[in-house]
Scaffold this motif. Structure first.
Motif, PDB file in Angstrom:
ATOM      1  N   ASP A 132       4.914  -4.974  12.301  1.00  0.00           N
ATOM      2  CA  ASP A 132       4.204  -4.827  13.575  1.00  0.00           C
ATOM      3  C   ASP A 132       3.128  -3.749  13.496  1.00  0.00           C
ATOM      4  OD1 ASP A 132       5.866  -6.756  14.608  1.00  0.00           O
ATOM      5  OD2 ASP A 132       7.150  -5.367  15.721  1.00  0.00           O
ATOM      6  N   VAL A 133       3.414  -2.650  12.799  1.00  0.00           N
ATOM      7  CA  VAL A 133       2.416  -1.583  12.646  1.00  0.00           C
ATOM      8  C   VAL A 133       1.253  -2.062  11.785  1.00  0.00           C
ATOM      9  CG1 VAL A 133       1.989   0.683  11.626  1.00  0.00           C
ATOM     10  CG2 VAL A 133       4.021   0.323  13.037  1.00  0.00           C
ATOM     11  N   TYR A 134       1.556  -2.751  10.689  1.00  0.00           N
ATOM     12  CA  TYR A 134       0.521  -3.187   9.749  1.00  0.00           C
ATOM     13  C   TYR A 134      -0.299  -4.357  10.263  1.00  0.00           C
ATOM     14  CZ  TYR A 134       3.126  -0.558   6.110  1.00  0.00           C
ATOM     15  OH  TYR A 134       3.754   0.391   5.364  1.00  0.00           O
ATOM     16  N   GLY A 135       0.359  -5.285  10.959  1.00  0.00           N
ATOM     17  CA  GLY A 135      -0.302  -6.539  11.309  1.00  0.00           C
ATOM     18  C   GLY A 135      -0.296  -7.539  10.175  1.00  0.00           C
ATOM     19  N   TYR A 136       0.579  -7.354   9.173  1.00  0.00           N
ATOM     20  CA  TYR A 136       0.714  -8.257   8.038  1.00  0.00           C
ATOM     21  C   TYR A 136       2.153  -8.752   7.931  1.00  0.00           C
ATOM     22  CZ  TYR A 136      -3.812  -6.573   6.304  1.00  0.00           C
ATOM     23  OH  TYR A 136      -5.146  -6.252   6.176  1.00  0.00           O
ATOM     24  N   SER A 137       2.316  -9.916   7.313  1.00  0.00           N
ATOM     25  CA  SER A 137       3.646 -10.440   7.027  1.00  0.00           C
ATOM     26  C   SER A 137       4.233  -9.718   5.824  1.00  0.00           C
ATOM     27  CB  SER A 137       3.586 -11.946   6.747  1.00  0.00           C
ATOM     28  OG  SER A 137       3.160 -12.646   7.887  1.00  0.00           O
ATOM     29  N   LEU A 138       5.544  -9.549   5.828  1.00  0.00           N
ATOM     30  CA  LEU A 138       6.262  -8.929   4.720  1.00  0.00           C
ATOM     31  C   LEU A 138       7.215  -9.948   4.100  1.00  0.00           C
ATOM     32  CD1 LEU A 138       7.272  -5.457   6.261  1.00  0.00           C
ATOM     33  CD2 LEU A 138       5.186  -6.051   5.025  1.00  0.00           C
ATOM     34  N   GLN A 139       7.276  -9.964   2.775  1.00  0.00           N
ATOM     35  CA  GLN A 139       8.230 -10.775   2.042  1.00  0.00           C
ATOM     36  C   GLN A 139       9.289  -9.847   1.454  1.00  0.00           C
ATOM     37  OE1 GLN A 139       8.353 -14.075   1.759  1.00  0.00           O
ATOM     38  NE2 GLN A 139       6.432 -14.524   2.825  1.00  0.00           N
ATOM     39  N   ILE A 140      10.547 -10.109   1.751  1.00  0.00           N
ATOM     40  CA  ILE A 140      11.625  -9.260   1.254  1.00  0.00           C
ATOM     41  C   ILE A 140      12.417 -10.042   0.219  1.00  0.00           C
ATOM     42  CG2 ILE A 140      13.769  -8.076   1.813  1.00  0.00           C
ATOM     43  CD1 ILE A 140      10.956  -8.373   4.353  1.00  0.00           C
ATOM     44  N   PRO A 141      12.364  -9.636  -1.050  1.00  0.00           N
ATOM     45  CA  PRO A 141      13.090 -10.365  -2.099  1.00  0.00           C
ATOM     46  C   PRO A 141      14.593 -10.110  -2.017  1.00  0.00           C
ATOM     47  CG  PRO A 141      11.964  -8.472  -3.031  1.00  0.00           C
ATOM     48  CD  PRO A 141      11.562  -8.536  -1.591  1.00  0.00           C
ATOM     49  N   ARG A 142      15.342 -10.959  -2.682  1.00  0.00           N
ATOM     50  CA  ARG A 142      16.800 -10.848  -2.650  1.00  0.00           C
ATOM     51  C   ARG A 142      17.264  -9.554  -3.320  1.00  0.00           C
ATOM     52  NH1 ARG A 142      19.975 -14.617  -1.199  1.00  0.00           N
ATOM     53  NH2 ARG A 142      18.347 -16.184  -1.442  1.00  0.00           N
ATOM     54  N   VAL A 143      16.630  -9.185  -4.396  1.00  0.00           N
ATOM     55  CA  VAL A 143      16.985  -7.964  -5.111  1.00  0.00           C
ATOM     56  C   VAL A 143      16.123  -6.819  -4.584  1.00  0.00           C
ATOM     57  CG1 VAL A 143      17.080  -6.821  -7.343  1.00  0.00           C
ATOM     58  CG2 VAL A 143      17.655  -9.240  -7.166  1.00  0.00           C
ATOM     59  N   LEU A 144      16.755  -5.796  -4.027  1.00  0.00           N
ATOM     60  CA  LEU A 144      16.021  -4.683  -3.431  1.00  0.00           C
ATOM     61  C   LEU A 144      16.255  -3.387  -4.198  1.00  0.00           C
ATOM     62  CD1 LEU A 144      16.759  -5.452   0.332  1.00  0.00           C
ATOM     63  CD2 LEU A 144      14.623  -5.813  -0.877  1.00  0.00           C
ATOM     64  N   ASP A 145      17.499  -2.909  -4.206  1.00  0.00           N
ATOM     65  CA  ASP A 145      17.808  -1.644  -4.868  1.00  0.00           C
ATOM     66  C   ASP A 145      17.495  -1.688  -6.358  1.00  0.00           C
ATOM     67  OD1 ASP A 145      18.652  -0.237  -2.657  1.00  0.00           O
ATOM     68  OD2 ASP A 145      20.724  -0.904  -2.828  1.00  0.00           O
ATOM     69  N   GLU A 146      17.679  -2.864  -6.979  1.00  0.00           N
ATOM     70  CA  GLU A 146      17.547  -2.957  -8.422  1.00  0.00           C
ATOM     71  C   GLU A 146      16.148  -3.340  -8.896  1.00  0.00           C
ATOM     72  OE1 GLU A 146      19.841  -4.758  -6.735  1.00  0.00           O
ATOM     73  OE2 GLU A 146      21.721  -3.704  -7.128  1.00  0.00           O
ATOM     74  N   ALA A 147      15.203  -3.542  -7.959  1.00  0.00           N
ATOM     75  CA  ALA A 147      13.892  -4.052  -8.362  1.00  0.00           C
ATOM     76  C   ALA A 147      13.212  -3.144  -9.382  1.00  0.00           C
ATOM     77  CB  ALA A 147      13.005  -4.236  -7.134  1.00  0.00           C
ATOM     78  N   THR A 148      13.273  -1.827  -9.162  1.00  0.00           N
ATOM     79  CA  THR A 148      12.625  -0.905 -10.095  1.00  0.00           C
ATOM     80  C   THR A 148      13.330  -0.922 -11.445  1.00  0.00           C
ATOM     81  OG1 THR A 148      12.002   0.475  -8.213  1.00  0.00           O
ATOM     82  CG2 THR A 148      11.813   1.459 -10.388  1.00  0.00           C
ATOM     83  N   ALA A 149      14.657  -0.978 -11.428  1.00  0.00           N
ATOM     84  CA  ALA A 149      15.408  -1.058 -12.682  1.00  0.00           C
ATOM     85  C   ALA A 149      15.098  -2.356 -13.417  1.00  0.00           C
ATOM     86  CB  ALA A 149      16.910  -0.940 -12.407  1.00  0.00           C
ATOM     87  N   ILE A 150      14.919  -3.444 -12.682  1.00  0.00           N
ATOM     88  CA  ILE A 150      14.559  -4.714 -13.318  1.00  0.00           C
ATOM     89  C   ILE A 150      13.182  -4.599 -13.963  1.00  0.00           C
ATOM     90  CG2 ILE A 150      14.013  -7.143 -12.880  1.00  0.00           C
ATOM     91  CD1 ILE A 150      16.189  -7.043 -10.686  1.00  0.00           C
ATOM     92  N   GLY A 151      12.253  -3.909 -13.286  1.00  0.00           N
ATOM     93  CA  GLY A 151      10.944  -3.658 -13.896  1.00  0.00           C
ATOM     94  C   GLY A 151      11.073  -2.909 -15.201  1.00  0.00           C
ATOM     95  N   ALA A 152      11.979  -1.921 -15.228  1.00  0.00           N
ATOM     96  CA  ALA A 152      12.223  -1.181 -16.467  1.00  0.00           C
ATOM     97  C   ALA A 152      12.847  -2.078 -17.524  1.00  0.00           C
ATOM     98  CB  ALA A 152      13.137   0.012 -16.191  1.00  0.00           C
TER      99      ALA A 152
END
Length: 506
Positions: free
Chosen positions: A422-442
């Motif tokens: 609502d603040v941005y005025g853009y849609s957000l996509q939330i993936p199934r993996v949240l906490d581990e996303a950075t670790a998956i990138g690693a």
């Protein structure tokens, strides 16, 4: 034939998120081990490096027990880590006291002196970053000037993930992305800036060797393998800073993709073939873990940390560890948009983007007798979103944003995701993996490094979106007006913040 695997550790602010990823980029097991943060005096924020190593030991045991994999099929180990730290170690990689982490802002006067060396604009163009107290150079300088004995015993200054790599391999290395967080690294030519190192009162010998994020920098030693329950000789890939690894984990491995990480801190980032040099220096730049790319980013200091602070002060809950948003969401949902005319400035740790003010303080503005605890909670969630909108505005001057991927533990809050949208005025996509996303990138960085994956494109095939959030237009219009009031409130308080800082008040 069986699968092969990568172990990856994401040494974040609140704890270590670790994963086992297989050769099809699937998370086979995950673990989280929390550790403590210390606040010994004003602007000082520290952690014990041995806590990081202990978290790696505990996480590894959890991963092996959960996955039941054959350790001979682990082809590599890789890392993500909180950036802009200062970890002084001896020649045998023993830490000398507690580490100064990214949120530590004690080196304000040291950073100011560095700026005078070449000037803010010239430095920004070389470094791709502002010179600021949150970066490593100011922290190293502070130790040099205030703790000369500790400085004299220091063999190398490392970053958090590099300390763990040193424990595993005996090698003192950092990658280009973490080097970007030192304020001493030429982001275009990928080398230390000798004149800046000298101006900081340091020597190049005290800095680690440089490597690309996908480089194998050593192998797991016999001693470390015994501690971790692994076989020795496993290749260790240096990995990247959490900003660069999060970009990969969110799928931003090519141009045209925007994401936001929402954890203790929060940042907006993208991938590009060149640094974004913003005319107001709101955006800073890391090298990406993807060779040849950059990861322009804008980070605020206390996003989830503001929620954690609220819980610890008013809800008698720990101020560190993973945040459960159910109670917060239920409370904030009882408050109207704009929290009944209450604004929260989330500058509990000073601020980086978009205002770059180490003296900034947190503040509730507009409190009246009719305000409830629910209004206070909603104001905190909205205050973080309003601050992040200032960062997003810097990106929309450079790129066309269509939607934003939201990752990190804070994305578990459906209400907060809606407030951001609502603040941005853009849609957000939330993936199934949240906490581990950075670790998956690693993990993918490590997999590319050891040849398990042919390229970073594998990560885009592995991302599954859980749900989408679209902006509510009436709310967006209210927030557009509130944004102006929010920014004016900060400007009106800058002198007050400076005076409080000079008084030494916490």
């Amino acid at each position: 034939m069986g699968h092969n695997y990568i172990l990856a550790y994401d040494l974040g602010t609140t704890g270590n998120k670790a994963v086992v990823v297989d050769d099809e980029c699937r998370v086979v097991a995950s673990a989280f081990v929390a550790y403590q943060t210390y606040f010994p005096f004003a602007k000082a924020v520290e952690q014990d490096p041995w806590d990081w190593w202990q978290s790696v030991r505990e996480a590894t045991r959890h991963l092996l027990a959960e996955s039941n994999i054959n350790t001979h099929h682990i082809l590599g180990i890789s890392f993500s880590g909180q950036m802009m730290g200062c970890v002084p170690v001896t020649r045998d990689a023993t830490p000398i006291g507690r580490a100064l982490i990214w949120a530590d802002m004690r080196g304000g006067s040291q950073a100011s002196r560095l700026v005078t060396h070449l000037g803010a604009d010239a430095l920004y163009r070389v470094l791709g970053n502002r010179v600021n107290a949150s970066y490593s150079a100011a922290k190293m300088m502070w130790i040099h000037e205030h703790e000369p004995e500790r400085f004299g015993n220091t063999y190398k200054f490392l970053q958090p993930k590099d300390f763990v790599v040193a424990q595993m391999t005996g090698c003192f290395v950092t990658d280009y992305s973490d080097a970007c967080g030192t304020n001493l690294f030429d982001i275009t030519n990928l080398k230390w800036v000798d004149s800046l190192v000298t101006a900081a009162g340091l020597s190049s010998e005290i800095l680690p060797d440089l490597a690309a994020s996908t480089d194998i920098v050593g192998t797991l030693s016999v001693e470390a393998a015994a501690e971790l329950g692994l076989i020795h000789g496993i290749p260790v890939v240096i990995g990247g800073g959490d900003g660069a690894c999060a970009a990969a984990g969110a799928g931003a491995v090519c141009e045209g993709y925007t994401y936001q990480y929402l954890g203790s801190s929060s940042w907006i980032g993208t991938a590009s073939h060149e640094p974004f040099l913003d005319d107001r220096a709101r955006i800073f730049n890391w090298t990406h873990v993807v060779p040849g790319l950059y990861a322009p980013t804008g980070t605020m200091q206390a996003a989830g940390a503001s929620v954690q602070w609220l819980k610890s002060v008013f809800m008698n809950a720990p101020s560190y560890g993973q945040t459960d948003f159910d109670i917060m969401d239920e409370a904030a949902s009882q408050s109207p948009v704009a929290a009944g005319g209450l604004i929260f400035l989330p500058y509990l740790l000073g601020e980086r983007s978009p205002i770059w003010d180490a003296n900034a303080r947190g503040a509730f503005i507009g409190l009246k007798m009719h305000h409830s605890g629910e209004d206070v909670v909603r104001a905190v969630l909205e205050g973080v979103a309003l601050n992040m909108k200032g960062i997003l505005d810097a990106f929309t001057t450079r790129i066309n944003v269509e939607e934003i991927a939201l990752i990190g533990g804070g994305a578990k809050s459906r209400l907060w995701a809606q407030i951001f949208s609502d603040v941005y005025g853009y849609s957000l996509q939330i993936p199934r993996v949240l906490d581990e996303a950075t670790a998956i990138g690693a993990a993918v960085t490590g997999g590319v490094g050891v040849g398990l994956f042919s390229d970073f494109g594998v990560i885009q095939n592995a991302i599954e979106h859980d749900f989408s959030v679209t902006p509510q237009r009436d709310n967006h219009r209210i927030y557009q007006e509130l944004q102006l009031t929010y920014e004016a409130a900060y400007r009106a308080l800058t002198t007050t913040f400076l005076e409080l800082s000079e008084l030494g008040s916490q």
